[in-house]
Design a protein around this motif. Structure first.
Motif, short mmCIF file in Angstrom:
data_model
loop_
_atom_site.label_atom_id
_atom_site.label_comp_id
_atom_site.label_asym_id
_atom_site.label_seq_id
_atom_site.Cartn_x
_atom_site.Cartn_y
_atom_site.Cartn_z
N HIS A 1 -21.81 51.37 36.34
CA HIS A 1 -22.28 50.96 37.66
C HIS A 1 -21.16 50.23 38.39
N LEU A 2 -21.04 50.48 39.70
CA LEU A 2 -20.01 49.85 40.52
C LEU A 2 -20.61 49.49 41.87
N ASP A 3 -20.51 48.22 42.26
CA ASP A 3 -20.93 47.75 43.58
C ASP A 3 -19.70 47.37 44.38
N LEU A 4 -19.57 47.93 45.58
CA LEU A 4 -18.44 47.58 46.44
C LEU A 4 -18.60 46.19 47.02
N LEU A 5 -17.49 45.48 47.17
CA LEU A 5 -17.47 44.18 47.84
C LEU A 5 -17.05 44.37 49.30
N PRO A 6 -17.36 43.39 50.18
CA PRO A 6 -17.03 43.54 51.60
C PRO A 6 -15.55 43.78 51.87
N PRO B 1 -11.37 50.17 44.26
CA PRO B 1 -11.64 49.23 45.36
C PRO B 1 -12.11 47.89 44.82
N ASP B 2 -12.18 46.88 45.68
CA ASP B 2 -12.76 45.60 45.31
C ASP B 2 -14.22 45.84 44.93
N SER B 3 -14.61 45.44 43.75
CA SER B 3 -15.94 45.80 43.29
C SER B 3 -16.41 44.93 42.13
#
Length: 271
Positions: free
Chosen positions: A240-245, A261-263
């Motif tokens: 699982h990967l959640d992107l950061l702003p 990416p930032d995540s």
């Protein structure tokens, strides 16, 4: 005459205070989705020089989103266990670079899951004063250790986790380690943990935050990762990967460059 020691807050790394400041600000904003009533206790002790760092970077929103994402992944793993009564429970949660994190106090924490927090002595000494372990609803143990010293880390963790199902958290930690150090840490943790929630920065974002800190006069060096190799090569897979702003500073997932990416990541140990 013996020289006076600097105040304890002055010895705390900037990252611990920056995170507490962001969480305290978000808690005061009902739109943020984060409620951490303990953050203000720590933010109140933040030196002025560290407060100035936030004026030169857009990273505050990313810190809050990161915390909310880690909360979600953590409670999701707890919910998985609740939905599978015959499965093994999470018996230990190891929080690496715990800083001023108050998750065992503010989240619905499983009664059977004890917590081990690891960080440097100044951080945990101040935390003991402001948020005693005795006030936690579950057993919390705080261990002083330089997380770059893997021999010392293993000596602390292995006797406390052997034969137990272990969940690892490392929020805001890996960004202060080089790629080689991340790989070495991941290899060590593969022999301890079963799941790992952590966050990473892109190389571009790490460079931008480092420059902002230097502009503010705070010696802060961040490191980014280009890809997941340090994890995948040491026995972990990302499910699982959640992107950061701040991910807009990096190519999107699936771009031909393949850059990370930032995540926030959820990793599982290979069977």
């Amino acid at each position: 005459m013996t020289a006076a020691h600097p105040p304890l807050a002055a010895q705390v790394p900037a990252t611990a205070f920056l995170t507490a400041l962001a969480r305290a600000e978000a808690t005061a904003d009902p739109r943020s989705g984060l409620r951490d009533p303990y953050a203000e206790h720590f933010a109140a002790h933040c030196p002025a020089a560290i407060r100035r760092v936030t004026r030169h970077t857009a990273g505050t929103s990313s810190l809050v989103t990161r915390t909310v994402a880690v909360d979600g992944l953590l409670t999701g793993l707890f919910a998985e266990r609740a939905a599978d009564p015959v499965g093994p429970p999470w018996e230990v949660c190891v929080n690496l670079g715990a800083g001023f994190d108050a998750r065992p106090y503010r989240l619905a924490w499983p009664a059977h899951c004890r917590v081990i927090e690891i960080d440097c002595a100044p951080v945990l000494d101040l935390k003991d004063r402001l948020l005693p372990t005795a006030a936690a609803p579950v057993p919390v143990e705080r261990l002083r250790c330089d997380l770059r010293d893997l021999t010392a880390l293993a000596g602390l963790l292995r006797p406390r986790t052997a034969g137990r199902r272990v969940l690892l958290i490392a929020e805001g930690l890996l960004n202060y380690l080089s790629e080689a150090q991340v790989r070495a840490l991941a290899a060590e943790l593969a022999g301890i943990g079963d799941a790992w929630i952590c966050d990473v920065l892109s190389v571009a974002s790490a460079g931008g935050i480092t420059a902002a800190a230097r502009t503010a006069g705070t010696p802060l060096t961040m490191h980014g990762l280009a890809d997941l190799t340090p994890f995948e090569a040491t026995g972990w897979r990302c499910d699982h990967l959640d992107l950061l702003p701040t991910a807009q500073l990096s190519p999107r997932p699936g771009a031909t460059t393949g850059l990370l990416p930032d995540s926030v990541l959820r990793l599982r140990r290979h069977s």
